[in-house]
Scaffold this motif. Structure first.
Motif, PDB file in Angstrom:
ATOM      1  N   CYS A 134     -11.993 -18.010  -8.920  1.00 48.65           N
ATOM      2  CA  CYS A 134     -11.827 -16.638  -9.423  1.00 48.65           C
ATOM      3  C   CYS A 134     -10.941 -15.822  -8.496  1.00 48.65           C
ATOM      4  N   GLN A 135     -10.964 -16.122  -7.202  1.00 50.03           N
ATOM      5  CA  GLN A 135     -10.137 -15.371  -6.252  1.00 50.03           C
ATOM      6  C   GLN A 135      -8.649 -15.580  -6.520  1.00 50.03           C
ATOM      7  N   GLY A 136      -8.273 -16.797  -6.869  1.00 47.50           N
ATOM      8  CA  GLY A 136      -6.880 -17.066  -7.213  1.00 47.50           C
ATOM      9  C   GLY A 136      -6.452 -16.326  -8.470  1.00 47.50           C
ATOM     10  N   ARG A 137      -7.333 -16.284  -9.452  1.00 45.50           N
ATOM     11  CA  ARG A 137      -7.045 -15.550 -10.692  1.00 45.50           C
ATOM     12  C   ARG A 137      -6.945 -14.051 -10.410  1.00 45.50           C
ATOM     13  N   PHE A 138      -7.779 -13.566  -9.490  1.00 49.44           N
ATOM     14  CA  PHE A 138      -7.744 -12.149  -9.126  1.00 49.44           C
ATOM     15  C   PHE A 138      -6.436 -11.817  -8.403  1.00 49.44           C
ATOM     16  N   LEU A 139      -5.998 -12.690  -7.503  1.00 49.54           N
ATOM     17  CA  LEU A 139      -4.723 -12.481  -6.815  1.00 49.54           C
ATOM     18  C   LEU A 139      -3.581 -12.441  -7.820  1.00 49.54           C
ATOM     19  N   GLU A 140      -3.585 -13.362  -8.757  1.00 49.48           N
ATOM     20  CA  GLU A 140      -2.519 -13.391  -9.759  1.00 49.48           C
ATOM     21  C   GLU A 140      -2.530 -12.120 -10.610  1.00 49.48           C
ATOM     22  N   LEU A 141      -3.724 -11.628 -10.924  1.00 47.74           N
ATOM     23  CA  LEU A 141      -3.835 -10.382 -11.686  1.00 47.74           C
ATOM     24  C   LEU A 141      -3.266  -9.205 -10.896  1.00 47.74           C
ATOM     25  N   LYS A 142      -3.573  -9.151  -9.602  1.00 46.64           N
ATOM     26  CA  LYS A 142      -3.037  -8.064  -8.765  1.00 46.64           C
ATOM     27  C   LYS A 142      -1.511  -8.122  -8.688  1.00 46.64           C
ATOM     28  N   LEU A 143      -0.968  -9.317  -8.507  1.00 49.62           N
ATOM     29  CA  LEU A 143       0.491  -9.447  -8.428  1.00 49.62           C
ATOM     30  C   LEU A 143       1.148  -9.034  -9.741  1.00 49.62           C
ATOM     31  N   ALA A 144       0.534  -9.382 -10.854  1.00 46.40           N
ATOM     32  CA  ALA A 144       1.063  -8.969 -12.155  1.00 46.40           C
ATOM     33  C   ALA A 144       0.995  -7.448 -12.290  1.00 46.40           C
ATOM     34  N   ALA A 145      -0.111  -6.865 -11.860  1.00 44.35           N
ATOM     35  CA  ALA A 145      -0.292  -5.408 -11.961  1.00 44.35           C
ATOM     36  C   ALA A 145       0.721  -4.659 -11.102  1.00 44.35           C
ATOM     37  N   ILE A 146       1.018  -5.180  -9.920  1.00 47.25           N
ATOM     38  CA  ILE A 146       2.015  -4.554  -9.046  1.00 47.25           C
ATOM     39  C   ILE A 146       3.366  -4.495  -9.744  1.00 47.25           C
ATOM     40  N   GLN A 147       3.669  -5.522 -10.515  1.00 46.65           N
ATOM     41  CA  GLN A 147       4.966  -5.584 -11.188  1.00 46.65           C
ATOM     42  C   GLN A 147       5.092  -4.659 -12.385  1.00 46.65           C
ATOM     43  N   CYS A 148       3.979  -4.363 -13.067  1.00 40.54           N
ATOM     44  CA  CYS A 148       4.163  -3.705 -14.360  1.00 40.54           C
ATOM     45  C   CYS A 148       3.291  -2.480 -14.645  1.00 40.54           C
ATOM     46  N   LEU A 149       2.315  -2.173 -13.814  1.00 42.70           N
ATOM     47  CA  LEU A 149       1.440  -1.041 -14.137  1.00 42.70           C
ATOM     48  C   LEU A 149       1.863   0.230 -13.428  1.00 42.70           C
ATOM     49  N   LYS A 150       1.642   1.336 -14.092  1.00 44.85           N
ATOM     50  CA  LYS A 150       1.825   2.635 -13.459  1.00 44.85           C
ATOM     51  C   LYS A 150       0.647   2.874 -12.521  1.00 44.85           C
ATOM     52  N   TYR A 151       0.854   3.782 -11.583  1.00 42.79           N
ATOM     53  CA  TYR A 151      -0.134   4.015 -10.526  1.00 42.79           C
ATOM     54  C   TYR A 151      -1.533   4.321 -11.067  1.00 42.79           C
ATOM     55  N   ASP A 152      -1.649   5.182 -12.054  1.00 37.98           N
ATOM     56  CA  ASP A 152      -2.981   5.567 -12.529  1.00 37.98           C
ATOM     57  C   ASP A 152      -3.747   4.383 -13.111  1.00 37.98           C
ATOM     58  N   HIS A 153      -3.065   3.488 -13.825  1.00 35.77           N
ATOM     59  CA  HIS A 153      -3.722   2.290 -14.348  1.00 35.77           C
ATOM     60  C   HIS A 153      -4.069   1.316 -13.214  1.00 35.77           C
ATOM     61  N   PHE A 154      -3.145   1.174 -12.276  1.00 36.07           N
ATOM     62  CA  PHE A 154      -3.390   0.273 -11.142  1.00 36.07           C
ATOM     63  C   PHE A 154      -4.591   0.752 -10.331  1.00 36.07           C
ATOM     64  N   PHE A 155      -4.658   2.056 -10.053  1.00 36.73           N
ATOM     65  CA  PHE A 155      -5.759   2.586  -9.258  1.00 36.73           C
ATOM     66  C   PHE A 155      -7.091   2.480 -10.004  1.00 36.73           C
TER      67      PHE A 155
END
Length: 90
Positions: free
Chosen positions: A20-41
């Motif tokens: 699950c930690q690897g999937r969580f890391l991948e989710l964070k990296l995807a979010a850094i690339q495409c989410l606006k700050y309010d959604h990311f936070f």
């Protein structure tokens, strides 16, 4: 405002006994690339997002491997309350 990683590594390798930690890391990296700050936070700062399923399908999916997408699609409810009160995080 969109978050953007300054460094563009060609590859990141990680190892964790909990897959699950690897999937969580991948989710964070995807979010850094495409989410606006309010959604990311909301997702990673507060640990909950009112429309994680919508973000997953519309924004995050193109940046995730098929395995990571399927994991988060199956566990879409993890961000409905506090993600950080689940598993080892709690």
């Amino acid at each position: 405002m969109t978050l953007a990683a300054v460094s563009r590594p060609q590859r990141i390798r990680c190892l964790d006994m909990n897959p699950c930690q690897g999937r969580f890391l991948e989710l964070k990296l995807a979010a850094i690339q495409c989410l606006k700050y309010d959604h990311f936070f909301a997702q990673f700062g507060k640990g909950r997002h009112t429309n994680f399923r919508g973000l997953l399908d519309s924004k995050l999916a193109p940046h995730l491997s098929p395995g990571a997408y399927q994991f988060w699609r199956t566990n879409v409810n993890y961000f409905s309350s506090s993600f950080y009160l689940r598993g080892y995080s709690g």
